[in-house]
Design an enzyme around this catalytic site. Structure first.
Site, PDB file in Angstrom:
ATOM      1  N   TYR A  53       0.817  -1.203   0.000  1.00  0.00           N
ATOM      2  CA  TYR A  53       0.000   0.000   0.000  1.00  0.00           C
ATOM      3  C   TYR A  53       0.861   1.266   0.000  1.00  0.00           C
ATOM      4  O   TYR A  53       1.655   1.502   0.911  1.00  0.00           O
ATOM      5  CB  TYR A  53      -0.930   0.034   1.217  1.00  0.00           C
ATOM      6  CG  TYR A  53      -2.121  -0.878   1.132  1.00  0.00           C
ATOM      7  CD1 TYR A  53      -2.515  -1.480  -0.068  1.00  0.00           C
ATOM      8  CD2 TYR A  53      -2.896  -1.146   2.264  1.00  0.00           C
ATOM      9  CE1 TYR A  53      -3.614  -2.322  -0.139  1.00  0.00           C
ATOM     10  CE2 TYR A  53      -4.016  -1.985   2.202  1.00  0.00           C
ATOM     11  CZ  TYR A  53      -4.357  -2.567   0.993  1.00  0.00           C
ATOM     12  OH  TYR A  53      -5.460  -3.393   0.919  1.00  0.00           O
ATOM     13  N   HIS A 110      -2.243 -11.691  -0.072  1.00  0.00           N
ATOM     14  CA  HIS A 110      -2.959 -10.578  -0.688  1.00  0.00           C
ATOM     15  C   HIS A 110      -3.302 -10.861  -2.148  1.00  0.00           C
ATOM     16  O   HIS A 110      -2.569 -11.544  -2.861  1.00  0.00           O
ATOM     17  CB  HIS A 110      -2.069  -9.325  -0.619  1.00  0.00           C
ATOM     18  CG  HIS A 110      -2.757  -8.064  -1.041  1.00  0.00           C
ATOM     19  ND1 HIS A 110      -2.143  -7.121  -1.850  1.00  0.00           N
ATOM     20  CD2 HIS A 110      -3.994  -7.586  -0.768  1.00  0.00           C
ATOM     21  CE1 HIS A 110      -2.971  -6.107  -2.034  1.00  0.00           C
ATOM     22  NE2 HIS A 110      -4.106  -6.373  -1.400  1.00  0.00           N
TER      23      HIS A 110
END
Length: 302
Positions: A53, A110
Site C-alpha cells: 500500500y 494478498h
C-alpha cells in the site's frame, strides 16, 4: 463501537476496521497518524494494512501511529504479495520492520485473484511455507487471504488449502449491496466461511466510492448492509476525520435489519448492479495491483 468475535479465534475485534490503503494518502504524515490514533481512541481496534500500500507508506505511518502504547490496543493485520517462499519471507520481515512490531495478529495472502494463485502459494517452495515458518517463529498469530475478483477463486483457494490440511483463520472479500447481484461472494463464499468458523472480513462496502456513483444508496446504508451480514469486521477506507465520523456513526446507529428492509435495499440496487458496472474491481484490472506490478509476486506475469 460494536465488537464481534473473529471466527473461531475467540479474538474480540471492532466491527468496523480501519482500511490501510487510504491511511497512506494524506499529504501530511501527522494527519495520517492523527486519524489512526483518533480511530483507536474511539473504539476501532481492527487495523488493516498491506506490504504494497502506497509503496510501504501506509505501513510506515501505521507503525509510527502505534507507538506510545497504541500497539497493544489493536488487532493488527497486514498482507504480503510474494508467491514464493523466499519473497514472501522477505516481505513479511519488511512489513514487521515498517510496522515497528515483532508480531502481527493476522497475516494474509494478498490479492488471490487468479485461478493459479492457490497453486503457486501451496507449491513446495510457495508462500504458504513462509507463513508457517513465520507463525512458528512467533511473527504472526493467525493466517488468512484476500481477493476481490471472483468467488470461484476464493472457493478454489479454500479447496487447495484443504488438500494441504491448511486452515485459514480469516478470509477477506467484497461484501456490499451490489455484490449480492453479481459474482456474489455473499452467496458463494460466505456460507462456507461460516460453516468452517473462519472470520469474515468484509471490504469494499462502497466499492472505493464507485457504488455511491449509482445514486441509489447512501454511505451509511452501505455500511449498515455489510454490518448486517455475518461479518466479523467491515473494513472501510478512512482518509479524513469526517469519514471517520461517518464510520463511527454507522456503528453507533446500526440495528439488525429486518428481512423486509434487506429486500427493499437489494431491490433498489438490483438493476444497476446486474453487470458489475459499479464493482469494477471484479471486471477491470485497475484495482489489481499485483497485475500491474508482477514483480511483487516473484513469478512470471499471468
Amino acid at each position: 463501537m460494536l465488537y464481534r468475535t473473529l471466527g473461531n479465534t475467540q479474538e474480540t475485534v471492532s466491527a468496523i476496521g480501519l482500511g490501510g490503503f487510504h491511511i497512506g494518502q494524506q499529504k501530511d504524515e501527522q494527519e495520517s497518524i492523527q486519524i489512526i490514533r483518533s480511530a483507536i481512541d474511539r473504539g476501532i481496534t481492527f487495523m488493516d494494512n498491506c506490504w504494497d500500500y502506497n509503496k510501504g507508506t501506509s505501513e510506515i505511518r501505521m507503525g509510527k501511529a502505534l507507538q506510545d502504547g497504541y500497539r497493544n490496543q489493536v488487532f493488527l493485520m497486514t498482507k504480503i504479495d510474494g508467491r514464493t517462499k523466499a519473497l514472501a519471507s522477505q516481505q513479511i520481515d519488511e512489513s514487521l520492520k515498517r510496522l515497528q512490531t515483532d508480531q502481527v495478529d493476522l497475516l494474509q495472502f494478498h490479492e488471490v485473484i487468479r485461478l493459479e494463485d492457490p497453486d503457486r502459494i501451496f507449491a513446495e517452495d510457495g508462500a504458504a511455507a513462509a507463513f508457517l515458518d513465520a507463525k512458528q517463529a512467533g511473527k504472526i498469530r493467525y493466517i488468512g487471504f484476500t481477493g476481490h475478483k471472483d468467488p470461484l477463486v476464493h472457493l478454489r483457494m479454500l479447496d487447495i488449502a484443504k488438500e494441504h490440511d491448511f486452515h485459514f483463520d480469516a478470509v477477506q472479500m467484497p461484501l456490499n449491496v451490489m455484490d449480492a447481484h453479481f459474482r456474489s461472494f455473499q452467496h458463494s463464499v460466505l456460507p462456507t466461511l461460516i460453516e468452517h468458523g473462519m472470520g469474515v472480513l468484509g471490504m469494499k462496502s462502497m466499492g472505493d466510492g464507485h457504488i455511491l456513483k449509482s445514486n441509489v444508496v447512501k454511505p451509511i446504508e452501505c455500511l449498515h448492509y455489510a454490518l448486517n451480514l455475518p461479518t466479523s469486521v467491515v473494513i472501510t477506507g478512512i482518509d479524513s476525520m469526517e469519514i471517520l465520523d461517518q464510520a463511527i456513526a454507522a456503528a453507533d446507529t446500526f440495528k439488525p435489519m429486518s428481512a423486509e428492509e434487506v429486500t427493499a435495499l437489494l431491490s433498489r440496487t438490483a438493476a444497476v448492479a446486474a453487470n458489475g458496472r459499479y464493482e469494477p474491481f471484479k471486471t477491470d484490472n485497475q484495482f489489481d495491483a499485483t497485475a500491474l506490478n508482477p514483480e511483487w509476486l516473484g513469478v512470471p506475469a499471468a
